[in-house]
Design a protein around this motif. Structure first.
Motif, PDB file in Angstrom:
ATOM      1  N   ALA A 139       0.825  -1.213   0.000  1.00  0.00           N
ATOM      2  CA  ALA A 139       0.000   0.000   0.000  1.00  0.00           C
ATOM      3  C   ALA A 139       0.860   1.264   0.000  1.00  0.00           C
ATOM      4  N   ASP A 140       1.938   1.274   0.773  1.00  0.00           N
ATOM      5  CA  ASP A 140       2.804   2.457   0.808  1.00  0.00           C
ATOM      6  C   ASP A 140       3.469   2.684  -0.544  1.00  0.00           C
ATOM      7  N   GLU A 141       3.870   1.602  -1.194  1.00  0.00           N
ATOM      8  CA  GLU A 141       4.504   1.722  -2.500  1.00  0.00           C
ATOM      9  C   GLU A 141       3.512   2.249  -3.545  1.00  0.00           C
ATOM     10  N   ILE A 142       2.283   1.769  -3.469  1.00  0.00           N
ATOM     11  CA  ILE A 142       1.258   2.276  -4.382  1.00  0.00           C
ATOM     12  C   ILE A 142       1.088   3.775  -4.193  1.00  0.00           C
ATOM     13  N   GLY A 143       0.965   4.190  -2.932  1.00  0.00           N
ATOM     14  CA  GLY A 143       0.770   5.610  -2.648  1.00  0.00           C
ATOM     15  C   GLY A 143       1.917   6.460  -3.136  1.00  0.00           C
ATOM     16  N   SER A 144       3.150   6.009  -2.909  1.00  0.00           N
ATOM     17  CA  SER A 144       4.325   6.774  -3.336  1.00  0.00           C
ATOM     18  C   SER A 144       4.414   6.860  -4.852  1.00  0.00           C
ATOM     19  N   MET A 145       4.234   5.712  -5.525  1.00  0.00           N
ATOM     20  CA  MET A 145       4.322   5.692  -6.981  1.00  0.00           C
ATOM     21  C   MET A 145       3.209   6.523  -7.597  1.00  0.00           C
ATOM     22  N   ALA A 146       2.001   6.398  -7.059  1.00  0.00           N
ATOM     23  CA  ALA A 146       0.856   7.133  -7.594  1.00  0.00           C
ATOM     24  C   ALA A 146       1.062   8.638  -7.478  1.00  0.00           C
ATOM     25  N   CYS A 147       1.537   9.089  -6.328  1.00  0.00           N
ATOM     26  CA  CYS A 147       1.755  10.521  -6.116  1.00  0.00           C
ATOM     27  C   CYS A 147       2.810  11.058  -7.078  1.00  0.00           C
ATOM     28  N   ALA A 148       3.933  10.334  -7.201  1.00  0.00           N
ATOM     29  CA  ALA A 148       5.013  10.795  -8.073  1.00  0.00           C
ATOM     30  C   ALA A 148       4.581  10.817  -9.539  1.00  0.00           C
ATOM     31  N   LEU A 149       3.850   9.780  -9.968  1.00  0.00           N
ATOM     32  CA  LEU A 149       3.415   9.725 -11.361  1.00  0.00           C
ATOM     33  C   LEU A 149       2.371  10.798 -11.656  1.00  0.00           C
ATOM     34  N   ARG A 150       1.426  10.979 -10.761  1.00  0.00           N
ATOM     35  CA  ARG A 150       0.401  12.016 -10.955  1.00  0.00           C
ATOM     36  C   ARG A 150       1.047  13.384 -11.056  1.00  0.00           C
TER      37      ARG A 150
END
Length: 323
Positions: free
Chosen positions: A207-218
């Protein structure tokens, strides 16, 4: 030096036969049961029912999952890219495809590559969790100090990889419609954030990795001068077992766009390296039932040249660093 590069994807049944689909679901649930409370009876019943549903639905619709075929194609292109890039160097790269839920399984390929000088297990999931890269690290540790060949080195961490992020952003603007007034949904494979008792899961969910990747990509998409999307949002393809999953789920995201008057949306399934049943069939069904009239699905990176080049660079960097 002979180097075995093993691309490890989830794996999906390639046909509409019952046993093939039953086996795929059973392996998936047995894998999940290593960290979640899924009794054997529940796994058996779910596998039988799911296998029958897939058998009927796939035969009626004519749908066949392309995921395994795409992974094999990724492997073939990667092998050629490594061959050209290593011309004249003292290394020979052999590329294999393996799967968590369908043959050939990871253990099969590890057995077949015992005589290689080095082995790499490449996680074909951008997000690390116990169910993806975590499994590969456990397998690598089991091989350490045994006579079953050199201990594999795991290539993972794509969720925080700035090079992959550049590949993704370029992919969005190559395949997305990017219309003013349209929305872009960045879709990830969801994960459990609370178990059935309301507690945090006792395993690495990603979940933390999803959140980090999603924020950076967005942020990267929004900051790109090519961007004309009115909205860029994160969403999740969730399941309905085991507890509370990541939010917002894909149907809820579509409803929110409809409530906001958005009638056009592009969807990029960035939580996957290859298209499969979740990105092509299930997500498409949700879109058909949702309030957004014009939903366009971008392909996953699949066998795009930029993605293959990035994979090759990661592999060569790993070997150059001595694993």
């Amino acid at each position: 030096m002979r180097v075995a590069v093993i691309l490890v994807a989830h794996g999906e049944a390639e046909g509409a036969g019952f046993f093939e689909n039953y086996s795929m679901i059973r392996h998936t649930l047995d894998h999940a049961a290593e960290v979640m409370a899924l009794p054997g009876t529940v796994r058996l019943v779910a596998s039988v029912v799911g296998g029958m549903k897939n058998c009927v639905a796939f035969r009626v619709s004519g749908y066949r999952s392309p995921q395994n075929r795409i992974t094999r194609q990724q492997g073939a292109l990667l092998k050629e890219h490594l061959r050209i890039g290593c011309d004249g160097l003292h290394a020979e790269y052999e590329v294999y495809s393996a799967f968590h839920a369908t043959p050939p399984f990871i253990s099969d390929i590890l057995r077949d590559t015992r005589s290689h000088d080095a082995r790499l297990l490449v996680s074909m999931s951008p997000v690390d969790s116990r169910m993806t890269a975590g499994t590969l690290h456990l397998l690598a540790e089991k091989c350490r100090g045994t006579v079953d060949g050199p201990a594999p080195v795991v290539v993972d961490g794509f969720w925080g990889d700035s090079g992959l992020r550049r590949v993704y952003v370029n992919h969005v603007f190559r395949y997305g419609r990017n219309d003013p007034g349209a929305a872009l949904l960045l879709a990830f494979h969801g994960t459990i954030i609370r178990d059935a008792r309301g507690c945090e899961p006792g395993f690495h969910t990603g979940a933390d990795e999803i959140g980090s990747m999603a924020c950076a990509l967005r942020n990267a998409v929004l900051a790109d001068p090519r961007n004309h999307y009115a909205r860029v949002e994160v969403t999740h393809y969730n399941h309905d077992i085991g507890g509370t999953w990541t939010r917002p789920a894909f149907p809820a995201s579509l409803n929110a766009l409809g409530d906001a008057g958005v009638d056009r949306a592009d969807v990029f399934s960035c939580g996957y390296f290859s298209d499969g049943t979740e990105t092509l069939l299930y997500a498409g069904r949700h879109a058909e039932r949702g309030p957004v009239g014009d939903v366009h699905f971008l392909p996953c990176v699949n066998d795009s040249a930029d993605f293959i080049a990035h994979l090759a660079a990661r592999i060569l960097d790993t070997v150059d660093a001595g694993g």
